[in-house]
Write a protein that holds these residues in place. Structure first.
Motif, short mmCIF file in Angstrom:
data_model
loop_
_atom_site.label_atom_id
_atom_site.label_comp_id
_atom_site.label_asym_id
_atom_site.label_seq_id
_atom_site.Cartn_x
_atom_site.Cartn_y
_atom_site.Cartn_z
N SER A 26 0.84 -1.18 0.00
CA SER A 26 0.00 0.00 0.00
C SER A 26 0.88 1.24 0.00
N LEU A 27 0.99 1.86 -1.16
CA LEU A 27 1.79 3.08 -1.29
C LEU A 27 0.87 4.22 -1.70
N THR A 28 1.16 5.39 -1.17
CA THR A 28 0.40 6.57 -1.56
C THR A 28 0.80 6.99 -2.97
N LYS A 29 0.02 7.87 -3.56
CA LYS A 29 0.33 8.39 -4.90
C LYS A 29 1.73 9.03 -4.91
N ASN A 30 2.05 9.83 -3.90
CA ASN A 30 3.36 10.48 -3.85
C ASN A 30 4.49 9.48 -3.68
N GLU A 31 4.27 8.42 -2.89
CA GLU A 31 5.29 7.39 -2.73
C GLU A 31 5.55 6.69 -4.06
N LYS A 32 4.48 6.39 -4.80
CA LYS A 32 4.63 5.76 -6.11
C LYS A 32 5.39 6.67 -7.07
N LEU A 33 5.05 7.96 -7.07
CA LEU A 33 5.74 8.91 -7.95
C LEU A 33 7.24 8.95 -7.67
N ILE A 34 7.59 9.07 -6.40
CA ILE A 34 9.02 9.16 -6.05
C ILE A 34 9.72 7.84 -6.32
N TYR A 35 9.08 6.72 -6.00
CA TYR A 35 9.72 5.43 -6.22
C TYR A 35 9.99 5.19 -7.71
N TYR A 53 17.51 17.25 -4.26
CA TYR A 53 16.27 17.47 -3.51
C TYR A 53 15.31 18.33 -4.32
N VAL A 54 15.86 19.28 -5.06
CA VAL A 54 15.04 20.14 -5.92
C VAL A 54 14.31 19.30 -6.96
N SER A 55 14.99 18.33 -7.56
CA SER A 55 14.34 17.50 -8.57
C SER A 55 13.27 16.60 -7.95
N LEU A 56 13.47 16.16 -6.72
CA LEU A 56 12.44 15.37 -6.03
C LEU A 56 11.20 16.22 -5.78
N LYS A 57 11.41 17.48 -5.41
CA LYS A 57 10.27 18.38 -5.21
C LYS A 57 9.54 18.61 -6.53
N LYS A 58 10.28 18.76 -7.61
CA LYS A 58 9.65 18.95 -8.92
C LYS A 58 8.86 17.71 -9.32
N ALA A 59 9.38 16.53 -9.01
CA ALA A 59 8.69 15.29 -9.35
C ALA A 59 7.33 15.20 -8.65
N LEU A 60 7.26 15.78 -7.46
CA LEU A 60 6.00 15.79 -6.70
C LEU A 60 5.19 17.05 -6.94
N SER A 61 5.69 17.93 -7.77
CA SER A 61 5.03 19.22 -8.03
C SER A 61 4.75 19.97 -6.73
N THR A 62 5.77 20.06 -5.89
CA THR A 62 5.63 20.77 -4.62
C THR A 62 6.83 21.67 -4.40
N THR A 63 6.66 22.65 -3.54
CA THR A 63 7.78 23.50 -3.15
C THR A 63 8.16 23.24 -1.69
N ARG A 64 7.45 22.32 -1.06
CA ARG A 64 7.63 22.06 0.37
C ARG A 64 8.63 20.94 0.63
N ASP A 65 9.66 21.25 1.40
CA ASP A 65 10.65 20.24 1.77
C ASP A 65 10.04 19.13 2.61
N THR A 67 7.14 17.79 2.53
CA THR A 67 6.39 16.82 1.74
C THR A 67 7.33 15.73 1.22
N VAL A 68 8.45 16.14 0.67
CA VAL A 68 9.44 15.18 0.16
C VAL A 68 10.01 14.36 1.32
N SER A 69 10.33 14.99 2.42
CA SER A 69 10.89 14.29 3.57
C SER A 69 9.96 13.19 4.06
N LYS A 70 8.67 13.47 4.14
CA LYS A 70 7.69 12.48 4.61
C LYS A 70 7.61 11.29 3.66
N VAL A 71 7.63 11.57 2.37
CA VAL A 71 7.54 10.50 1.38
C VAL A 71 8.78 9.62 1.43
N ILE A 72 9.95 10.22 1.47
CA ILE A 72 11.20 9.46 1.52
C ILE A 72 11.26 8.62 2.80
N LYS A 73 10.91 9.20 3.92
CA LYS A 73 10.93 8.48 5.20
C LYS A 73 9.98 7.29 5.16
#
Length: 102
Positions: A26-35, A53-65, A67-73
């Motif tokens: 069970s992965l969220t949409k953002n987890e699938k995108l990053i994976y 990290y900037v490219s990871l934020k772009k992949a999620l279409s976010t500017t929030r650090d 958001t990326v941190s939660k997905v990676i963790k």
């Protein structure tokens, strides 16, 4: 249908389903995108991906650090990735499901 399989890992890119040895995780949409993004950037020679990290934020279409941190963790906790943080350099992301992009 676009399906990638390797050593028990199956990615159905149209359905955005990820399974490992026949078991769906069970992965969220953002987890699938990053994976999937890490799989696309995976370097077979070095055996890891190293996006900025900037490219990871772009992949999620976010500017929030955070958001990326939660997905990676979460991906780490679920056993999909391991990361090696290198101060002053891009983090190395190791895929733990024996994925190959070839």
């Amino acid at each position: 249908n676009v399906v990638l399989t390797h050593k028990g890992l199956t990615l159905n890119l149209l359905k955005a389903e990820i399974s490992y040895q026949g078991q769906r995780k069970s992965l969220t949409k953002n987890e699938k995108l990053i994976y999937v993004y890490l799989i696309l950037l995976y370097n077979n020679t070095k055996q890891y991906a190293y996006p900025s990290y900037v490219s990871l934020k772009k992949a999620l279409s976010t500017t929030r650090d955070d958001t990326v941190s939660k997905v990676i963790k979460s991906l780490e906790e679920k056993g999909y990735i391991k990361r090696e943080i290198q101060p002053g350099r891009n983090t190395k992301y190791f895929l733990l499901k024996n994925v190959s992009t070839t």
